[in-house]
Design an enzyme around this catalytic site. Structure first.
Site, PDB file in Angstrom:
ATOM      1  N   VAL A 130       0.843  -1.229  -0.160  1.00 49.97           N
ATOM      2  CA  VAL A 130      -0.061  -0.217  -0.332  1.00 49.97           C
ATOM      3  C   VAL A 130       0.595   1.460  -0.324  1.00 49.97           C
ATOM      4  O   VAL A 130       0.264   1.893  -0.030  1.00 49.97           O
ATOM      5  CB  VAL A 130      -0.843   0.599   1.216  1.00 49.97           C
ATOM      6  CG1 VAL A 130      -1.398  -1.243   0.824  1.00 49.97           C
ATOM      7  CG2 VAL A 130       0.000  -0.022   2.725  1.00 49.97           C
ATOM      8  N   SER A 190      -7.677   3.005  14.717  1.00 51.48           N
ATOM      9  CA  SER A 190      -7.639   3.251  16.153  1.00 51.48           C
ATOM     10  C   SER A 190      -8.866   3.509  17.205  1.00 51.48           C
ATOM     11  O   SER A 190      -8.188   4.429  17.332  1.00 51.48           O
ATOM     12  CB  SER A 190      -5.850   2.380  16.326  1.00 51.48           C
ATOM     13  OG  SER A 190      -5.224   2.866  17.952  1.00 51.48           O
ATOM     14  N   TYR A 231       2.474   5.768  16.027  1.00 51.95           N
ATOM     15  CA  TYR A 231       1.553   4.474  15.267  1.00 51.95           C
ATOM     16  C   TYR A 231       0.051   6.112  15.215  1.00 51.95           C
ATOM     17  O   TYR A 231      -0.806   6.245  14.721  1.00 51.95           O
ATOM     18  CB  TYR A 231       1.336   3.859  16.640  1.00 51.95           C
ATOM     19  CG  TYR A 231      -0.258   2.868  15.962  1.00 51.95           C
ATOM     20  CD1 TYR A 231       0.237   2.449  14.602  1.00 51.95           C
ATOM     21  CD2 TYR A 231      -1.424   2.710  16.941  1.00 51.95           C
ATOM     22  CE1 TYR A 231      -1.164   0.964  14.507  1.00 51.95           C
ATOM     23  CE2 TYR A 231      -2.214   1.727  17.113  1.00 51.95           C
ATOM     24  CZ  TYR A 231      -2.225   0.678  15.527  1.00 51.95           C
ATOM     25  OH  TYR A 231      -3.385  -0.344  15.252  1.00 51.95           O
ATOM     26  N   ALA A 232       0.199   6.784  16.724  1.00 51.02           N
ATOM     27  CA  ALA A 232      -0.558   8.084  16.867  1.00 51.02           C
ATOM     28  C   ALA A 232      -0.992   8.729  15.840  1.00 51.02           C
ATOM     29  O   ALA A 232      -1.987   8.726  15.652  1.00 51.02           O
ATOM     30  CB  ALA A 232      -0.479   7.707  18.827  1.00 51.02           C
ATOM     31  N   ALA A 233       0.229   9.070  15.284  1.00 43.79           N
ATOM     32  CA  ALA A 233      -0.139  10.402  14.172  1.00 43.79           C
ATOM     33  C   ALA A 233      -0.451   9.873  13.428  1.00 43.79           C
ATOM     34  O   ALA A 233      -1.425  10.170  12.632  1.00 43.79           O
ATOM     35  CB  ALA A 233       0.838  10.321  14.594  1.00 43.79           C
ATOM     36  N   SER A 234      -0.066   8.190  12.792  1.00 47.40           N
ATOM     37  CA  SER A 234      -0.862   7.609  11.190  1.00 47.40           C
ATOM     38  C   SER A 234      -2.011   7.447  11.568  1.00 47.40           C
ATOM     39  O   SER A 234      -2.714   8.052  10.787  1.00 47.40           O
ATOM     40  CB  SER A 234       0.114   6.917  11.117  1.00 47.40           C
ATOM     41  OG  SER A 234      -0.144   5.440  12.604  1.00 47.40           O
ATOM     42  N   LYS A 235      -2.764   7.407  12.739  1.00 53.12           N
ATOM     43  CA  LYS A 235      -4.281   6.613  13.321  1.00 53.12           C
ATOM     44  C   LYS A 235      -4.623   8.111  13.835  1.00 53.12           C
ATOM     45  O   LYS A 235      -5.850   7.850  12.630  1.00 53.12           O
ATOM     46  CB  LYS A 235      -4.366   5.282  14.370  1.00 53.12           C
ATOM     47  CG  LYS A 235      -3.661   4.140  13.768  1.00 53.12           C
ATOM     48  CD  LYS A 235      -3.984   4.004  12.770  1.00 53.12           C
ATOM     49  CE  LYS A 235      -3.624   2.131  12.821  1.00 53.12           C
ATOM     50  NZ  LYS A 235      -4.361   1.760  11.309  1.00 53.12           N
ATOM     51  N   ILE A 295      -7.081  -5.898  20.285  1.00 54.62           N
ATOM     52  CA  ILE A 295      -7.857  -7.148  18.888  1.00 54.62           C
ATOM     53  C   ILE A 295      -6.966  -8.121  19.447  1.00 54.62           C
ATOM     54  O   ILE A 295      -4.848  -7.666  18.850  1.00 54.62           O
ATOM     55  CB  ILE A 295      -8.037  -6.849  18.316  1.00 54.62           C
ATOM     56  CG1 ILE A 295      -8.954  -5.414  17.254  1.00 54.62           C
ATOM     57  CG2 ILE A 295      -9.446  -7.410  17.287  1.00 54.62           C
ATOM     58  CD1 ILE A 295     -10.237  -4.976  18.612  1.00 54.62           C
TER      59      ILE A 295
HETATM   60  P1  NAD Z   1      -2.627  -8.630  11.739  1.00 53.57           P
HETATM   61  O1  NAD Z   1      -0.778  -7.474  10.820  1.00 53.57           O
HETATM   62  O2  NAD Z   1      -3.251  -8.954  11.604  1.00 53.57           O
HETATM   63  O3  NAD Z   1      -2.961  -7.751  10.015  1.00 53.57           O
HETATM   64  C1  NAD Z   1      -2.882  -6.783   9.253  1.00 53.57           C
HETATM   65  C2  NAD Z   1      -2.287  -7.157   7.741  1.00 53.57           C
HETATM   66  O4  NAD Z   1      -1.730  -5.524   6.927  1.00 53.57           O
HETATM   67  C3  NAD Z   1      -1.116  -8.152   7.284  1.00 53.57           C
HETATM   68  O5  NAD Z   1      -1.925  -8.933   6.499  1.00 53.57           O
HETATM   69  C4  NAD Z   1      -0.234  -7.337   6.911  1.00 53.57           C
HETATM   70  O6  NAD Z   1       0.668  -8.508   5.766  1.00 53.57           O
HETATM   71  C5  NAD Z   1      -0.671  -6.252   5.684  1.00 53.57           C
HETATM   72  N1  NAD Z   1      -0.369  -5.595   5.609  1.00 53.57           N
HETATM   73  C6  NAD Z   1       0.964  -4.603   6.269  1.00 53.57           C
HETATM   74  N2  NAD Z   1       1.494  -3.722   5.782  1.00 53.57           N
HETATM   75  C7  NAD Z   1       1.169  -3.720   4.787  1.00 53.57           C
HETATM   76  C8  NAD Z   1       1.579  -3.045   3.321  1.00 53.57           C
HETATM   77  N3  NAD Z   1       2.308  -2.075   3.154  1.00 53.57           N
HETATM   78  N4  NAD Z   1       0.843  -2.996   2.062  1.00 53.57           N
HETATM   79  C9  NAD Z   1      -0.480  -4.118   2.192  1.00 53.57           C
HETATM   80  N5  NAD Z   1      -0.660  -5.033   3.467  1.00 53.57           N
HETATM   81  C10 NAD Z   1       0.003  -4.802   4.445  1.00 53.57           C
HETATM   82  O7  NAD Z   1      -3.096  -6.588  11.955  1.00 53.57           O
HETATM   83  P2  NAD Z   1      -5.018  -6.342  11.862  1.00 53.57           P
HETATM   84  O8  NAD Z   1      -4.273  -6.402  14.005  1.00 53.57           O
HETATM   85  O9  NAD Z   1      -5.344  -6.846  12.158  1.00 53.57           O
HETATM   86  O10 NAD Z   1      -4.744  -5.038  11.888  1.00 53.57           O
HETATM   87  C11 NAD Z   1      -5.670  -4.605  10.914  1.00 53.57           C
HETATM   88  C12 NAD Z   1      -5.997  -2.962  11.450  1.00 53.57           C
HETATM   89  O11 NAD Z   1      -5.906  -2.692  12.464  1.00 53.57           O
HETATM   90  C13 NAD Z   1      -4.456  -2.167  11.082  1.00 53.57           C
HETATM   91  O12 NAD Z   1      -5.065  -0.813  10.688  1.00 53.57           O
HETATM   92  C14 NAD Z   1      -4.052  -1.709  12.457  1.00 53.57           C
HETATM   93  O13 NAD Z   1      -3.543  -0.878  12.985  1.00 53.57           O
HETATM   94  C15 NAD Z   1      -5.580  -1.955  13.436  1.00 53.57           C
HETATM   95  N6  NAD Z   1      -5.605  -2.058  14.758  1.00 53.57           N
HETATM   96  C16 NAD Z   1      -5.011  -3.357  15.456  1.00 53.57           C
HETATM   97  C17 NAD Z   1      -5.639  -2.977  16.701  1.00 53.57           C
HETATM   98  C18 NAD Z   1      -5.254  -4.574  17.157  1.00 53.57           C
HETATM   99  O14 NAD Z   1      -5.391  -4.785  17.865  1.00 53.57           O
HETATM  100  N7  NAD Z   1      -4.735  -5.772  16.351  1.00 53.57           N
HETATM  101  C19 NAD Z   1      -5.954  -2.209  16.927  1.00 53.57           C
HETATM  102  C20 NAD Z   1      -5.972  -1.199  16.713  1.00 53.57           C
HETATM  103  C21 NAD Z   1      -6.048  -0.944  15.069  1.00 53.57           C
END
Ligand code: NAD
Length: 245
Positions: free
Chosen positions: A58, A137, A150-154, A183
């Site tokens: 991405v 997030s 992370y916080a700045a991006s979110k 999660i």
């Molecule tokens: P995860 O690591 O299980 O899944 C993330 C997916 O993104 C992976 O399959 C990875 O290969 C893919 N990815 C990473 N970099 C990429 C790139 N450059 N191009 C394309 N794909 C890419 O994590 P998750 O917990 O399912 O996270 C999903 C979203 O939820 C994220 O944006 C994360 O910041 C957000 N989030 C997660 C939590 C948590 O506690 N798990 C909390 C808040 C927010």
């Protein structure tokens, strides 16, 4: 009649995978985009190959432009875009953050969502009642020490969501944002293995537990459904009360 189409990034794991399954269960075809083609294919197989896996980084806007053209040819105009791809960098106070690491997290989490929106919005606008959900997030509305990148991006994703909602409201494209709490996914499986950290995180969560990815997918699906037709430009926490404290 063609089935509706959902484009989901980060579809190879965690929240993106659970969201792909949720949309499939509700009659969608799913384009499963991920940096990791193998895991994206696994997701596509889980949904009876009714979707298709695409390898996308991405941060690469030229690649995203190409994939958007390919998907348009192979399927039809999408109805839904969910930007789930993301990373979480190691905890670090601001002055110790490496510049490259800072740029990496902003590029993937924030710029990646922008590039996806830039190249998919023209085709989303061709369908009526289409919808985008960006995954922010709880750290998109509050912060913790050592989470600056992370916080700045979110936080940026929340602003991007609101501005885009206003850009396209008149054309009927809704844009919303979801802020998960803790999660259980690959992103934090290592820190959750540490019983003390897991206990600390569950203690910070009023419901007293971490959540499954499907609990986030339920909200994402709701926001794209015909039950949410008056909702746009909003941030919704799915955090067990974390941000209510
Ligand atoms: P995860 O690591 O299980 O899944 C993330 C997916 O993104 C992976 O399959 C990875 O290969 C893919 N990815 C990473 N970099 C990429 C790139 N450059 N191009 C394309 N794909 C890419 O994590 P998750 O917990 O399912 O996270 C999903 C979203 O939820 C994220 O944006 C994360 O910041 C957000 N989030 C997660 C939590 C948590 O506690 N798990 C909390 C808040 C927010």
């Amino acid at each position: 009649m063609n089935k509706p189409l959902a484009i989901i990034t980060g579809a190879g794991s965690g929240i993106g995978r659970a969201t792909s399954i949720k949309f499939h269960e509700n009659g969608y075809q799913v384009a499963c985009l991920d940096l990791n083609l193998e895991t994206a294919k696994e997701t596509a197989e889980m949904i009876s190959n009714e979707g298709k896996a695409y390898q996308v980084d991405v941060i690469n806007h030229e690649e995203i432009k190409k994939i958007s053209e390919i998907i348009l040819k192979e399927f039809s105009n999408p109805d839904v875009l969910v930007n789930c791809a993301g990373i979480s960098p190691s905890p670090m106070p601001v002055h110790l953050f490496e510049v490259d690491e800072w740029n990496r997290v902003i590029n993937i989490n924030l710029n990646g969502s922008f590039y996806m929106m830039k190249y998919f919005i023209p085709s989303l606008l061709k369908n009526t009642n289409s919808s985008i959900v960006n995954i922010s997030s709880v750290l998109g509305v509050v912060a913790n020490p050592t989470t600056a990148g992370y916080a700045a991006s979110k936080h940026g994703i929340v602003g991007l969501t609101k501005a885009a909602a206003l850009d396209y409201a008149k054309q009927g494209l809704r844009v919303n944002c979801v802020g998960p709490g803790v999660i259980e996914t690959n992103m934090n499986k290592d820190i959750l293995k540490d019983i003390r950290i897991k206990e600390m995180l569950t203690n910070q969560t009023p419901l007293g537990r971490v959540a499954a990815p499907s609990e986030v997918a339920n909200l994402i699906y709701f926001l794209c459904s015909d039950k949410a037709t008056f909702i746009t430009g909003s941030f919704f926490a799915v955090d067990g009360g974390y941000t209510a404290v």
